[in-house]
Design a protein around this motif. Structure first.
Motif, PDB file in Angstrom:
ATOM      1  N   LEU A  93       0.860  -1.184   0.000  1.00 22.61           N
ATOM      2  CA  LEU A  93       0.000   0.000   0.000  1.00 22.61           C
ATOM      3  C   LEU A  93       0.891   1.227   0.000  1.00 22.61           C
ATOM      4  CD1 LEU A  93      -2.925   1.216   0.285  1.00 22.61           C
ATOM      5  CD2 LEU A  93      -2.417   1.376   2.730  1.00 22.61           C
ATOM      6  N   PHE A 113      -4.134  -0.178  10.473  1.00 19.69           N
ATOM      7  CA  PHE A 113      -4.016  -0.991   9.262  1.00 19.69           C
ATOM      8  C   PHE A 113      -2.982  -2.099   9.454  1.00 19.69           C
ATOM      9  CE2 PHE A 113      -2.655  -1.915   4.894  1.00 19.69           C
ATOM     10  CZ  PHE A 113      -3.888  -2.128   4.302  1.00 19.69           C
ATOM     11  N   ILE A 122       3.636  -1.189   3.884  1.00 18.72           N
ATOM     12  CA  ILE A 122       3.130   0.170   3.761  1.00 18.72           C
ATOM     13  C   ILE A 122       4.296   1.083   3.389  1.00 18.72           C
ATOM     14  CG2 ILE A 122       1.916   2.071   4.878  1.00 18.72           C
ATOM     15  CD1 ILE A 122       0.699   0.095   6.800  1.00 18.72           C
ATOM     16  N   PHE A 292      -7.880  -0.702   2.862  1.00 19.26           N
ATOM     17  CA  PHE A 292      -7.596   0.544   3.583  1.00 19.26           C
ATOM     18  C   PHE A 292      -8.838   1.424   3.619  1.00 19.26           C
ATOM     19  CE2 PHE A 292      -6.174   4.979   3.688  1.00 19.26           C
ATOM     20  CZ  PHE A 292      -5.386   4.968   4.831  1.00 19.26           C
TER      21      PHE A 292
END
Length: 306
Positions: A93, A113, A122, A292
């Protein structure tokens, strides 16, 4: 070579008998023998020593066997890995954010998350709102935490969701209070004290909404902002305040950025409200982004106290 040949090799290596290995594989012995021979020709070395009564691994075959088993285990795991990626439980992400979000909503979003999807990587990038939207328009990144520009229209195909609304407060040099240069009333900074002080602020091209919100505070009270310095990083702004260069109007959550020589004071009267939200491309169907956004739907809009 292919996966089928590797499985044939492991079956013969474990059974040390072509007939029993063929039965386990559900095939006849001749094609199994042909498969092993073709594999040996490709490798350029024999895998087995064969006699009429026995089959044994060569030193080369015995050394290669654990690598083949490891490769087959990896192949067997591919289906599960694909499922994790499809569901957004694995993958990447790419999240960009304005510097003000680092002290408000960003830590909570990232923490939540990560707790829900620990296998997702991330990638965080700090950037001003205009830079984030330009990158997203070019297909770079998945989602950005931005300060929306009032009355501005998002690019076609973009979506926006409000996250946080918080009041602006004053960040001032502590020495100015001690020296009596700033008049503080009941722990709050009155408008006339703000208007008469030199201002440090984001440059308008980088953060037009934030800049207009701050300068609009002055205009609404009959004053004009005397800007002595622009800076695009909140840390830089606070450092300049610590040095006594001026004051700044900042989000209330910036109280979390403690700095020696800086005092945070609520504004007397009604304070301007700064909004922060997320923006993304509507046609981006990346599973990690979908997860998300689903998580964000469960986050209430926050409004920190002044």
């Amino acid at each position: 070579m292919d996966v089928r040949q590797l499985r044939h090799f492991v079956a013969v290596a474990e059974a040390l008998h072509f007939g029993r290995a063929a039965a386990r594989l559900g095939m006849t012995q001749p094609p199994l023998s042909q498969s092993i021979q073709a594999l040996e020709r490709e490798l350029g070395a024999p895998l087995f020593e064969r006699t009429r009564r026995s089959v044994a691994l060569t030193a080369f075959g015995a050394a290669w066997l654990p690598h083949v088993r490891e490769a087959l285990d990896s192949v067997a795991a591919l289906g599960g890995i694909a499922e994790q990626i499809r569901l957004g439980h694995s993958g990447r992400l790419e999240l960009s954010f304005v510097s003000t979000a680092d002290y408000s909503i960003l830590p909570m979003l990232v923490s939540r998350f990560r707790a829900l999807y620990p296998e997702v990587e991330i990638a965080l990038t700090e950037a001003t709102s205009d830079v984030q939207i330009a990158a997203l328009r070019e297909g770079r990144g998945h989602v950005g935490i931005v300060i929306p520009q009032e009355d501005a229209v998002l690019p076609a195909g973009f979506a926006y969701r409000r996250l946080v609304s918080e009041p602006l407060i004053a960040a001032v040099p502590e020495s100015w209070i001690v020296e009596g240069r700033l008049r503080v009333e009941a722990g709050r900074l009155p408008p006339e004290a703000v208007i008469s002080s030199p201002l440090i602020v984001f440059p308008r091209p980088a953060a037009p909404s934030f800049y207009d919100l701050v300068t609009g505070y002055y205009a609404a009270r009959g004053g004009t902002a005397h800007v002595v310095q622009n800076a695009v990083q909140m840390q830089t702004i606070i450092s300049l305040i610590s040095a006594g260069m001026g004051i700044a109007l900042v989000p209330a959550s910036l109280r979390h950025l403690a700095r020696s020589g800086v005092r945070y004071l609520p504004l007397a009267g009604e304070a301007p409200q700064l909004e922060t939200g997320i923006v993304w491309r509507r046609d981006d169907d990346t599973p990690t982004l979908e997860n998300f956004l689903r998580m964000v739907e469960s986050v209430p809009v926050l409004a920190p106290n002044a």
